[in-house]
Design an enzyme around this catalytic site. Structure first.
Site, PDB file in Angstrom:
ATOM      1  N   TYR A  37      -1.752  24.564 -13.355  1.00  0.00           N
ATOM      2  CA  TYR A  37      -1.339  23.378 -14.106  1.00  0.00           C
ATOM      3  C   TYR A  37      -1.420  22.139 -13.228  1.00  0.00           C
ATOM      4  CZ  TYR A  37       2.908  24.130 -11.394  1.00  0.00           C
ATOM      5  OH  TYR A  37       3.793  24.312 -10.354  1.00  0.00           O
ATOM      6  N   CYS A  38      -1.433  20.968 -13.875  1.00  0.00           N
ATOM      7  CA  CYS A  38      -1.350  19.687 -13.164  1.00  0.00           C
ATOM      8  C   CYS A  38      -0.296  18.844 -13.881  1.00  0.00           C
ATOM      9  CB  CYS A  38      -2.714  19.004 -13.099  1.00  0.00           C
ATOM     10  SG  CYS A  38      -3.517  18.743 -14.699  1.00  0.00           S
ATOM     11  N   THR A  39      -0.414  17.533 -13.863  1.00  0.00           N
ATOM     12  CA  THR A  39       0.614  16.695 -14.471  1.00  0.00           C
ATOM     13  C   THR A  39       0.673  16.876 -15.982  1.00  0.00           C
ATOM     14  OG1 THR A  39       0.342  15.039 -12.724  1.00  0.00           O
ATOM     15  CG2 THR A  39       1.465  14.338 -14.734  1.00  0.00           C
TER      16      THR A  39
END
Length: 243
Positions: free
Chosen positions: A137-139
Protein backbone atom coordinates in the site's frame (compact mmCIF):
# COMPACT_ATOMS: atom_id res chain seq x y z
CA UNK A 1 -6.45 -2.67 11.51
CA UNK A 2 -5.47 -5.28 8.94
CA UNK A 3 -2.26 -6.07 10.77
CA UNK A 4 -4.02 -6.28 14.12
CA UNK A 5 -6.79 -8.55 12.87
CA UNK A 6 -4.70 -10.71 10.53
CA UNK A 7 -1.41 -11.41 12.24
CA UNK A 8 -0.24 -13.56 9.33
CA UNK A 9 -0.07 -10.72 6.81
CA UNK A 10 3.24 -9.36 5.55
CA UNK A 11 2.96 -5.61 4.95
CA UNK A 12 4.86 -3.60 2.34
CA UNK A 13 4.58 0.18 2.65
CA UNK A 14 5.49 1.93 -0.59
CA UNK A 15 7.30 4.74 1.16
CA UNK A 16 8.15 8.19 -0.19
CA UNK A 17 11.57 8.05 1.43
CA UNK A 18 10.92 10.93 3.82
CA UNK A 19 10.31 9.09 7.11
CA UNK A 20 13.15 10.34 9.28
CA UNK A 21 11.94 8.32 12.25
CA UNK A 22 12.53 5.00 10.52
CA UNK A 23 16.03 4.04 11.57
CA UNK A 24 15.72 0.31 10.97
CA UNK A 25 18.20 -1.25 8.56
CA UNK A 26 16.97 -2.11 5.06
CA UNK A 27 13.58 -0.55 5.78
CA UNK A 28 12.43 -3.56 7.82
CA UNK A 29 10.80 -3.26 11.22
CA UNK A 30 11.78 -6.22 13.43
CA UNK A 31 8.82 -8.48 14.00
CA UNK A 32 9.10 -8.35 17.78
CA UNK A 33 8.39 -4.60 17.56
CA UNK A 34 5.54 -4.95 15.06
CA UNK A 35 3.63 -7.84 16.60
CA UNK A 36 3.86 -7.06 20.29
CA UNK A 37 0.42 -8.62 20.88
CA UNK A 38 0.95 -11.60 18.59
CA UNK A 39 3.86 -13.75 19.87
CA UNK A 40 3.04 -16.57 17.45
CA UNK A 41 3.59 -14.19 14.52
CA UNK A 42 7.15 -13.33 15.55
CA UNK A 43 9.91 -14.80 13.36
CA UNK A 44 7.67 -15.18 10.34
CA UNK A 45 6.12 -11.80 9.46
CA UNK A 46 7.62 -8.39 8.73
CA UNK A 47 6.70 -4.91 7.65
CA UNK A 48 8.86 -3.46 4.87
CA UNK A 49 9.21 0.19 3.92
CA UNK A 50 10.21 0.38 0.25
CA UNK A 51 10.97 3.72 -1.40
CA UNK A 52 9.44 3.95 -4.88
CA UNK A 53 9.27 7.69 -5.49
CA UNK A 54 10.26 10.79 -3.57
CA UNK A 55 10.51 14.50 -4.31
CA UNK A 56 14.16 14.31 -5.33
CA UNK A 57 13.45 11.61 -7.93
CA UNK A 58 10.43 13.56 -9.17
CA UNK A 59 12.43 16.76 -9.61
CA UNK A 60 15.30 14.87 -11.23
CA UNK A 61 12.93 13.20 -13.68
CA UNK A 62 11.13 16.44 -14.47
CA UNK A 63 14.46 18.19 -15.02
CA UNK A 64 15.38 15.60 -17.64
CA UNK A 65 12.27 16.58 -19.61
CA UNK A 66 12.75 20.35 -19.56
CA UNK A 67 14.06 22.25 -22.53
CA UNK A 68 17.74 23.09 -22.22
CA UNK A 69 17.06 26.81 -22.34
CA UNK A 70 14.71 26.52 -19.34
CA UNK A 71 17.39 24.63 -17.40
CA UNK A 72 20.05 27.21 -18.27
CA UNK A 73 17.71 30.04 -17.31
CA UNK A 74 17.00 28.40 -13.96
CA UNK A 75 20.71 27.99 -13.26
CA UNK A 76 21.42 31.62 -14.14
CA UNK A 77 18.65 32.82 -11.85
CA UNK A 78 19.50 30.54 -8.94
CA UNK A 79 21.77 33.04 -7.09
CA UNK A 80 18.98 35.63 -7.10
CA UNK A 81 16.51 33.08 -5.75
CA UNK A 82 18.06 33.33 -2.30
CA UNK A 83 16.85 36.92 -1.93
CA UNK A 84 14.05 37.31 -4.47
CA UNK A 85 10.69 35.56 -4.32
CA UNK A 86 10.02 36.57 -7.91
CA UNK A 87 13.24 34.86 -9.00
CA UNK A 88 12.23 31.72 -7.10
CA UNK A 89 8.84 31.74 -8.80
CA UNK A 90 10.48 32.20 -12.20
CA UNK A 91 12.73 29.21 -11.56
CA UNK A 92 9.84 27.02 -10.45
CA UNK A 93 7.52 28.01 -13.30
CA UNK A 94 8.89 25.65 -16.00
CA UNK A 95 9.04 22.77 -13.50
CA UNK A 96 5.45 23.29 -12.40
CA UNK A 97 4.27 23.67 -15.98
CA UNK A 98 5.96 20.40 -16.95
CA UNK A 99 4.57 18.58 -13.91
CA UNK A 100 1.00 19.80 -14.40
CA UNK A 101 1.07 19.18 -18.15
CA UNK A 102 2.58 15.73 -17.69
CA UNK A 103 0.14 14.80 -14.94
CA UNK A 104 -0.22 11.25 -13.71
CA UNK A 105 1.03 9.76 -16.96
CA UNK A 106 4.40 11.43 -16.50
CA UNK A 107 4.41 10.48 -12.82
CA UNK A 108 3.94 6.83 -13.79
CA UNK A 109 6.72 7.11 -16.36
CA UNK A 110 9.06 8.45 -13.69
CA UNK A 111 7.92 5.79 -11.23
CA UNK A 112 8.93 3.10 -13.69
CA UNK A 113 12.28 4.72 -14.42
CA UNK A 114 13.46 6.02 -11.06
CA UNK A 115 11.55 3.64 -8.82
CA UNK A 116 12.94 0.51 -10.50
CA UNK A 117 14.94 -0.81 -7.50
CA UNK A 118 11.95 -0.41 -5.20
CA UNK A 119 9.57 -1.98 -7.70
CA UNK A 120 11.85 -5.01 -8.03
CA UNK A 121 12.05 -5.29 -4.25
CA UNK A 122 8.26 -5.36 -3.93
CA UNK A 123 7.92 -7.93 -6.71
CA UNK A 124 10.55 -10.13 -5.05
CA UNK A 125 8.62 -9.98 -1.78
CA UNK A 126 5.34 -10.80 -3.51
CA UNK A 127 6.97 -13.74 -5.31
CA UNK A 128 8.06 -15.26 -2.01
CA UNK A 129 5.17 -17.55 -1.20
CA UNK A 130 6.37 -18.07 2.36
CA UNK A 131 5.36 -14.46 3.04
CA UNK A 132 1.77 -14.85 1.87
CA UNK A 133 -0.71 -13.42 2.44
CA UNK A 134 0.92 -10.07 1.72
CA UNK A 135 -0.44 -6.51 1.55
CA UNK A 136 1.22 -3.56 -0.18
CA UNK A 137 0.00 0.00 0.00
CA UNK A 138 0.92 3.69 -0.27
CA UNK A 139 -0.90 6.87 0.77
CA UNK A 140 -4.04 6.42 -1.31
CA UNK A 141 -3.34 3.12 -3.05
CA UNK A 142 -3.60 4.44 -6.60
CA UNK A 143 -0.23 5.69 -7.89
CA UNK A 144 2.68 3.68 -6.48
CA UNK A 145 0.35 0.84 -5.53
CA UNK A 146 -1.52 1.13 -8.82
CA UNK A 147 1.66 0.90 -10.88
CA UNK A 148 2.91 -2.21 -9.11
CA UNK A 149 -0.55 -3.78 -9.28
CA UNK A 150 -0.66 -3.17 -13.03
CA UNK A 151 2.72 -4.86 -13.47
CA UNK A 152 1.71 -7.87 -11.39
CA UNK A 153 -1.59 -8.28 -13.23
CA UNK A 154 0.21 -8.08 -16.57
CA UNK A 155 2.69 -10.77 -15.49
CA UNK A 156 -0.29 -12.95 -14.58
CA UNK A 157 -1.71 -12.54 -18.08
CA UNK A 158 -4.53 -10.09 -17.32
CA UNK A 159 -5.57 -8.11 -20.45
CA UNK A 160 -4.71 -4.41 -20.57
CA UNK A 161 -8.33 -3.24 -20.53
CA UNK A 162 -9.01 -5.21 -17.34
CA UNK A 163 -5.94 -3.60 -15.77
CA UNK A 164 -7.21 -0.18 -16.88
CA UNK A 165 -10.64 -0.90 -15.42
CA UNK A 166 -9.12 -2.05 -12.14
CA UNK A 167 -7.04 1.13 -11.89
CA UNK A 168 -10.12 3.27 -12.52
CA UNK A 169 -11.78 1.87 -9.40
CA UNK A 170 -9.51 4.18 -7.39
CA UNK A 171 -10.82 7.32 -9.11
CA UNK A 172 -12.62 8.62 -6.02
CA UNK A 173 -10.27 7.37 -3.34
CA UNK A 174 -9.09 10.83 -2.24
CA UNK A 175 -12.64 12.18 -2.22
CA UNK A 176 -13.53 9.46 0.26
CA UNK A 177 -10.58 10.17 2.56
CA UNK A 178 -11.05 12.32 5.65
CA UNK A 179 -8.17 14.61 4.70
CA UNK A 180 -9.40 15.29 1.16
CA UNK A 181 -9.61 19.06 1.72
CA UNK A 182 -6.15 19.09 3.24
CA UNK A 183 -4.74 17.26 0.21
CA UNK A 184 -6.40 19.71 -2.19
CA UNK A 185 -5.03 22.62 -0.18
CA UNK A 186 -1.52 21.18 -0.05
CA UNK A 187 -1.40 20.66 -3.82
CA UNK A 188 -2.89 24.07 -4.57
CA UNK A 189 -0.39 25.73 -2.26
CA UNK A 190 2.40 24.19 -4.33
CA UNK A 191 0.73 25.31 -7.59
CA UNK A 192 -0.17 21.73 -8.53
CA UNK A 193 -3.57 20.94 -10.01
CA UNK A 194 -5.63 18.80 -7.57
CA UNK A 195 -7.98 17.67 -10.34
CA UNK A 196 -4.99 16.25 -12.19
CA UNK A 197 -3.30 14.43 -9.33
CA UNK A 198 -6.10 13.27 -7.04
CA UNK A 199 -7.96 11.19 -9.61
CA UNK A 200 -7.31 7.90 -11.39
CA UNK A 201 -8.63 8.34 -14.95
CA UNK A 202 -8.62 5.05 -16.88
CA UNK A 203 -6.89 6.79 -19.79
CA UNK A 204 -3.86 7.43 -17.57
CA UNK A 205 -3.24 3.71 -17.10
CA UNK A 206 -4.00 3.06 -20.76
CA UNK A 207 -1.39 5.65 -21.77
CA UNK A 208 1.06 4.29 -19.19
CA UNK A 209 0.90 0.76 -20.60
CA UNK A 210 1.39 2.10 -24.12
CA UNK A 211 4.37 4.21 -23.03
CA UNK A 212 5.87 1.28 -21.13
CA UNK A 213 5.89 -0.82 -24.29
CA UNK A 214 7.25 2.06 -26.37
CA UNK A 215 10.11 2.64 -23.93
CA UNK A 216 10.96 -0.96 -22.96
CA UNK A 217 9.46 -3.08 -25.73
CA UNK A 218 7.06 -4.92 -23.44
CA UNK A 219 6.19 -5.42 -19.79
CA UNK A 220 8.62 -8.34 -19.82
CA UNK A 221 11.26 -6.09 -21.36
CA UNK A 222 10.82 -3.60 -18.54
CA UNK A 223 11.04 -6.33 -15.92
CA UNK A 224 14.20 -7.71 -17.53
CA UNK A 225 15.63 -4.18 -17.36
CA UNK A 226 15.03 -3.92 -13.61
CA UNK A 227 16.39 -7.43 -13.00
CA UNK A 228 13.11 -9.27 -12.46
CA UNK A 229 13.74 -11.96 -15.07
CA UNK A 230 11.57 -14.78 -16.41
CA UNK A 231 12.62 -17.11 -13.59
CA UNK A 232 11.42 -14.52 -11.08
CA UNK A 233 8.24 -13.91 -13.06
CA UNK A 234 7.41 -17.61 -13.10
CA UNK A 235 8.00 -17.72 -9.36
CA UNK A 236 5.54 -14.83 -8.98
CA UNK A 237 2.97 -16.62 -11.12
CA UNK A 238 3.27 -19.81 -9.09
CA UNK A 239 2.98 -17.88 -5.84
CA UNK A 240 -0.17 -16.03 -6.89
CA UNK A 241 -1.98 -18.45 -9.19
CA UNK A 242 -1.42 -21.82 -7.57
CA UNK A 243 -3.73 -22.63 -4.63
Amino acid sequence: ALLEEEGAVDAIALDDGTDEDDDEEDGVIPEEKLYVDCPECVARRERHFVSIMNEFKYVRGTLSKLRKRDVVRALLQSPAATVSRRARDDIKAPFLREINDGGLSMLNELLLRFGAPGIKRVLDLCADRSRHPVAFYCTAGKDRTGMITAIILSVLGVPDEDIVEDYGLSANVYAEMNDHKAMVGALSQRSLDPKTFLGAPPQVMRDTLVALRENYGSVEGYLDWIGFDEVSREKLRRALLNP
